[in-house]
Design a protein around this motif. Sequence first.
Motif, short mmCIF file in Angstrom:
data_model
loop_
_atom_site.label_atom_id
_atom_site.label_comp_id
_atom_site.label_asym_id
_atom_site.label_seq_id
_atom_site.Cartn_x
_atom_site.Cartn_y
_atom_site.Cartn_z
N SER A 1 -1.54 3.38 4.68
CA SER A 1 -0.12 3.36 4.37
C SER A 1 0.64 2.47 5.35
O SER A 1 1.63 1.83 4.98
CB SER A 1 0.46 4.78 4.40
N ALA B 1 5.99 3.66 5.73
CA ALA B 1 4.64 4.21 5.59
C ALA B 1 4.68 5.67 5.17
O ALA B 1 3.91 6.11 4.31
CB ALA B 1 3.87 4.05 6.90
N CYS C 1 5.58 5.97 1.59
CA CYS C 1 4.40 5.62 0.80
C CYS C 1 3.46 6.82 0.69
O CYS C 1 2.93 7.14 -0.39
CB CYS C 1 3.68 4.43 1.42
N LEU C 2 3.24 7.51 1.82
CA LEU C 2 2.36 8.68 1.84
C LEU C 2 2.82 9.74 0.84
O LEU C 2 2.03 10.27 0.05
CB LEU C 2 2.33 9.29 3.24
N PHE D 1 -1.46 -0.26 -1.49
CA PHE D 1 -1.03 0.96 -2.19
C PHE D 1 -2.20 1.56 -2.96
O PHE D 1 -2.41 2.78 -2.95
CB PHE D 1 0.12 0.64 -3.15
N ALA E 1 -4.57 3.22 -0.45
CA ALA E 1 -4.04 4.51 0.01
C ALA E 1 -4.17 5.57 -1.08
O ALA E 1 -4.47 6.73 -0.80
CB ALA E 1 -2.58 4.36 0.43
N ASN E 2 -3.97 5.16 -2.33
CA ASN E 2 -4.12 6.11 -3.44
C ASN E 2 -5.56 6.60 -3.54
O ASN E 2 -5.81 7.79 -3.74
CB ASN E 2 -3.71 5.43 -4.75
N CYS F 1 -6.21 9.11 -0.73
CA CYS F 1 -5.60 10.41 -1.03
C CYS F 1 -6.42 11.16 -2.07
O CYS F 1 -6.65 12.37 -1.96
CB CYS F 1 -4.17 10.21 -1.53
#
Length: 425
Positions: free
Chosen positions: A68, A94, A97-98, A253, A256-257, A260
């Motif tokens: 992020s 960031a 974004c998280l 992005f 990061a997805n 997660c």
Amino acid sequence: MCNTIFVFFLGALAYAELGTMITKSGAEYAYLQEAFSPLHRVLGPVPSFLFAWTSVLILKPALFGVTSMSFAVYVVDCFYGPCAPSDFIVKLVAVLCLFLITFINAYSVALATKVQNFFTVMKLLAIAIIIGGGAYMLSQGYTEHLSTGFEDTTDSISMIALAFYDGLWAYDGWNNLNYVTEEIRNPNKNLPRAIMIGIPLVTICYILINISYFTVLSKHDLLMSTAVASTWGEFVLGAAAIIIPISVIMSAFGGANGTCFTGGRVMYVAAREGHLPEVFSYIHVKQYTPLPSLVVSVILSAAMVLFGEIFQLIDFFSFTAWIFYGLTMLSLLVMRCTQKERKRPYKVPIIFPILVLIFSVYLVVAPIIQDPRVEFLYAALFSISGLVFYVPFVVYRKRLPYMDKVTYFLQVVLMVAPSKYVPSE
């Protein structure tokens, strides 16, 4: 770079054997549990518990946070240009974004998958632009930086290990599919196939991107830039350079997805096995997503972003991760001896996990011997500190006072329940 590629490719092949033999989500946690738990009633589950403890509180939040941060750096760079933005602004973006990515993953697995597919396509388009631009510049005779880019490099054992951390960080993710094995259709075929196709593709793309960077940027340019792809775009694309940071933003992005998506599964599986509070194994009664584990993960990631620095997080993550990568290779070797008759749809030569195990020992030990740093001590102590909780809460099954009331409160607020009581979609 070649050594880095070789190591993570061998590791991924070993993970393919583990993933097809043990078709449980959770990756390292599931493999450590299967390998060591049968050996001793009390000590056997310790490696898997320590992995869950470390992964939930350090590894996955750090990975989510760093990705992020990469997203935030390029977003802010679009607005500030040559002016250096404050750290607070970058960290604020960031954190936003998280929480956005966590909302997507908590809302729907299908939505998270669609987001991942879209941003993967965007990432490949950006890679094609950078590789194509580098090829054009090479055809124009830009080879000076390529021929001098590795001059004055060090032979320090510690610095080489730390350089491996950064290189392996770029390729990290080769084990992500193993975290969601239960959600893969026909994992015995599709897991090895995805590894065989995905890893060579990623390797080729990354090598060509780095060649493109070194074609037009000097070592000084690379070290001074906070957003290398944007700097490359200014040199090569001119007025169209805005394409690059936008593409990298979408790429970060998507990364990061993906982090997660897989990160919440470790907490979910560990809680299901009784190694974490039971509520973390609950899922949303309508969306069928592991909401409690996602909420804890995003809170920890946001804390790391706000109070840490990106390169410290990378080293912190890499040092700790390679302890457990090595233990996972050891678990494969143990099961080769203790579970010889177990069905293995895919099997790698025994030398593969041995080589990765040796390399993981080097990555953990070399920096400590050559250049001891307090961050590594903290990481090791934190991992071992999980034993303080393991003995009373796992071995003796103690429960905290009022834990049932806390669990009930979270169930009501988050609308979650044990998966066995939630009808499938």
